[in-house]
Design a protein around this motif. Structure first.
Motif, PDB file in Angstrom:
ATOM      1  N   SER A 268       8.159 -32.105  -7.460  1.00  0.00           N
ATOM      2  CA  SER A 268       8.334 -31.804  -6.045  1.00  0.00           C
ATOM      3  C   SER A 268       8.240 -30.405  -5.446  1.00  0.00           C
ATOM      4  CB  SER A 268       9.713 -32.249  -5.435  1.00  0.00           C
ATOM      5  OG  SER A 268       9.988 -31.894  -4.181  1.00  0.00           O
ATOM      6  N   VAL A 269       8.829 -29.456  -6.332  1.00  0.00           N
ATOM      7  CA  VAL A 269       8.574 -28.078  -6.105  1.00  0.00           C
ATOM      8  C   VAL A 269       7.024 -27.529  -6.288  1.00  0.00           C
ATOM      9  CG1 VAL A 269       9.289 -25.737  -7.000  1.00  0.00           C
ATOM     10  CG2 VAL A 269      11.007 -27.370  -6.697  1.00  0.00           C
ATOM     11  N   ALA A 270       6.537 -28.193  -7.253  1.00  0.00           N
ATOM     12  CA  ALA A 270       4.998 -27.912  -7.538  1.00  0.00           C
ATOM     13  C   ALA A 270       4.107 -28.290  -6.642  1.00  0.00           C
ATOM     14  CB  ALA A 270       4.591 -28.335  -8.931  1.00  0.00           C
ATOM     15  N   PHE A 271       4.047 -29.759  -6.134  1.00  0.00           N
ATOM     16  CA  PHE A 271       3.107 -30.311  -5.334  1.00  0.00           C
ATOM     17  C   PHE A 271       3.672 -30.701  -3.862  1.00  0.00           C
ATOM     18  CE2 PHE A 271       2.265 -31.007 -10.068  1.00  0.00           C
ATOM     19  CZ  PHE A 271       1.032 -30.346 -10.056  1.00  0.00           C
ATOM     20  N   GLN A 272       4.785 -30.795  -3.622  1.00  0.00           N
ATOM     21  CA  GLN A 272       5.311 -31.123  -2.411  1.00  0.00           C
ATOM     22  C   GLN A 272       6.257 -30.305  -1.776  1.00  0.00           C
ATOM     23  OE1 GLN A 272       7.248 -34.814  -3.465  1.00  0.00           O
ATOM     24  NE2 GLN A 272       5.190 -36.133  -3.284  1.00  0.00           N
ATOM     25  N   GLY A 273       6.048 -30.020  -0.575  1.00  0.00           N
ATOM     26  CA  GLY A 273       6.948 -28.831   0.161  1.00  0.00           C
ATOM     27  C   GLY A 273       6.792 -27.478  -0.278  1.00  0.00           C
ATOM     28  N   GLN A 274       7.292 -27.070  -1.276  1.00  0.00           N
ATOM     29  CA  GLN A 274       7.082 -25.715  -1.567  1.00  0.00           C
ATOM     30  C   GLN A 274       5.734 -25.085  -2.168  1.00  0.00           C
ATOM     31  OE1 GLN A 274      10.232 -23.715  -4.034  1.00  0.00           O
ATOM     32  NE2 GLN A 274      11.858 -25.336  -3.097  1.00  0.00           N
ATOM     33  N   ASN A 275       5.238 -26.136  -3.030  1.00  0.00           N
ATOM     34  CA  ASN A 275       3.882 -26.041  -3.672  1.00  0.00           C
ATOM     35  C   ASN A 275       4.038 -24.571  -4.530  1.00  0.00           C
ATOM     36  OD1 ASN A 275       2.668 -28.285  -2.433  1.00  0.00           O
ATOM     37  ND2 ASN A 275       1.958 -27.096  -0.675  1.00  0.00           N
ATOM     38  N   ASP A 276       4.894 -24.489  -5.013  1.00  0.00           N
ATOM     39  CA  ASP A 276       5.164 -23.162  -6.064  1.00  0.00           C
ATOM     40  C   ASP A 276       5.183 -23.428  -7.369  1.00  0.00           C
ATOM     41  OD1 ASP A 276       6.039 -20.684  -7.087  1.00  0.00           O
ATOM     42  OD2 ASP A 276       7.389 -20.228  -5.332  1.00  0.00           O
ATOM     43  N   LEU A 277       4.021 -23.194  -8.043  1.00  0.00           N
ATOM     44  CA  LEU A 277       3.989 -23.380  -9.392  1.00  0.00           C
ATOM     45  C   LEU A 277       4.737 -22.294 -10.281  1.00  0.00           C
ATOM     46  CD1 LEU A 277       0.254 -24.304  -9.854  1.00  0.00           C
ATOM     47  CD2 LEU A 277       1.967 -25.856  -9.841  1.00  0.00           C
ATOM     48  N   GLY A 278       5.106 -21.369 -10.010  1.00  0.00           N
ATOM     49  CA  GLY A 278       5.927 -20.376 -10.430  1.00  0.00           C
ATOM     50  C   GLY A 278       7.383 -20.932 -10.639  1.00  0.00           C
ATOM     51  N   ALA A 280       8.135 -23.887 -10.282  1.00  0.00           N
ATOM     52  CA  ALA A 280       8.183 -25.229 -10.976  1.00  0.00           C
ATOM     53  C   ALA A 280       7.995 -24.704 -12.510  1.00  0.00           C
ATOM     54  CB  ALA A 280       7.024 -25.855 -10.498  1.00  0.00           C
ATOM     55  N   GLY A 281       7.473 -23.805 -13.037  1.00  0.00           N
ATOM     56  CA  GLY A 281       7.272 -23.459 -14.180  1.00  0.00           C
ATOM     57  C   GLY A 281       8.730 -23.093 -14.997  1.00  0.00           C
ATOM     58  N   ALA A 282       9.384 -22.342 -14.006  1.00  0.00           N
ATOM     59  CA  ALA A 282      10.780 -21.868 -14.671  1.00  0.00           C
ATOM     60  C   ALA A 282      11.590 -23.129 -14.685  1.00  0.00           C
ATOM     61  CB  ALA A 282      11.271 -20.869 -13.347  1.00  0.00           C
ATOM     62  N   LEU A 283      11.336 -24.095 -13.728  1.00  0.00           N
ATOM     63  CA  LEU A 283      12.270 -25.275 -13.985  1.00  0.00           C
ATOM     64  C   LEU A 283      11.779 -26.022 -15.235  1.00  0.00           C
ATOM     65  CD1 LEU A 283      12.150 -26.655 -10.387  1.00  0.00           C
ATOM     66  CD2 LEU A 283      14.220 -25.741 -11.748  1.00  0.00           C
ATOM     67  N   SER A 284      10.561 -25.920 -15.547  1.00  0.00           N
ATOM     68  CA  SER A 284      10.119 -26.539 -16.993  1.00  0.00           C
ATOM     69  C   SER A 284      10.637 -26.022 -17.897  1.00  0.00           C
ATOM     70  CB  SER A 284       8.534 -26.585 -16.750  1.00  0.00           C
ATOM     71  OG  SER A 284       8.039 -27.431 -15.669  1.00  0.00           O
TER      72      SER A 284
END
Length: 308
Positions: A268-278, A280-284
């Motif tokens: 959701s953070v990476a591709f929906q709403g925020q579109n923030d791969l940074g 999302a990478g931290a969450l990963s």
């Protein structure tokens, strides 16, 4: 030096050289066999992992690419996300429920097939059949079954006023039922392999000594089945912590974001709403570290039980 001695030394040298060349050829042959797997791991694990680590430390919008260093702001945002704590709690709850059910049911089915003689082939095939269906396909199948509009239980749900996916508890239980139906046969097969690896002489000796069925199961079957239980537990916990498809298809994280898992949150953070791969990478990275720690604790606990 005499001629025979010189000839002997020359022959020995040639044999040594030939053996060295054969050893080198075997070594290069081994490298050739291992190279495809090494390239596979490098391309599909090492390089993506390095890319995720780079993303986790960078400002990386989905459509703009790398915008430079952003550490530790990404991790601060990840921990402060409004759904982070809820997703962690729900993922752990689902993992505990799915692991207990799959291990117990897989063991029960394995014992049933092991003890059955007349219906062994039929039971094994029946229990394994759902495992042939992909998880996404099984999720779509159950999505239709659970549908309050087009599903076969639509009239029953309307009459009694309930929904398989309408409340957080029912959504969790309904999705867990799908997972148990899909994977119980697979875990039964693993348990069956472990059960068949136990020598029959042990059971015969226990029977001669007058041990009951429960005593045999508790003091012989379970201790000798510990390596299989360790393997299945680690596999089940790992798969449950990384749950995504079933919840994404069945519940979309609802109702009210009550069934969103950690992997769903990353998506959701990476591709929906925020579109923030940074972020999302931290969450990963956080999820990866947690997974490594949990698996290390499990393996250490099983190793200690084995030593005892």
């Amino acid at each position: 030096m005499s001629a025979p001695t010189a000839a002997l030394r020359a022959g020995t040298s040639r044999r040594t050289t030939g053996a060295s060349r054969a050893s080198r050829r075997r070594s290069w042959r081994g490298v050739g066999y291992a190279l495809p797997n090494a390239l596979f791991v490098l391309a599909l694990f090492v390089l993506p992992l390095l890319l995720v680590l780079q993303m986790s430390a960078s400002k990386w919008p989905l459509l703009s690419g790398n915008q430079g260093w952003n550490f530790p702001a990404n991790f601060t945002k990840a921990f402060a996300h409004r759904l982070f704590a809820d997703s962690v709690v729900f993922t752990l709850k689902y993992t505990a429920l799915a692991t207990v059910l799959l291990i117990l049911i897989g063991l029960a089915l394995g014992l049933l097939v092991q003890e059955s003689s007349r219906w062994k082939g039929f039971l094994r095939t029946s229990f394994l059949l759902p495992s042939a269906l992909g998880l996404a396909s099984a999720s779509l199948l159950f999505y239709v079954l659970y549908s309050p509009i087009a599903g076969p239980f639509a009239e029953t749900m309307e009459r009694f006023g309930f929904s398989f996916l309408g409340t957080p508890t029912m959504a969790l239980l309904s999705t867990t039922f799908l997972i148990v139906w899909r994977y119980a046969g697979f875990y039964m097969l693993l348990m069956l392999v472990g059960l068949q690896g136990i020598p029959t002489d042990v059971f015969e000796a226990a029977r001669v000594d007058g041990a009951s069925v429960w005593q045999t199961f508790r003091h012989i079957t379970l201790p000798l089945l510990k390596p299989t239980l360790a393997l299945t537990t680690v596999m089940c916990v790992t798969g449950s912590l990384l749950a995504f498809e079933q919840f994404y298809i069945l519940t979309k994280g609802g109702p009210d974001n009550s069934t969103i898992t950690v992997v769903q949150l990353i998506y959701s953070v990476a591709f929906q709403g925020q579109n923030d791969l940074g972020v999302a990478g931290a969450l990963s990275v956080i999820a990866l570290i947690a997974l490594v720690v949990i698996n290390a604790v499990q393996l250490r606990a099983f190793a200690r039980d084995k030593d005892e």
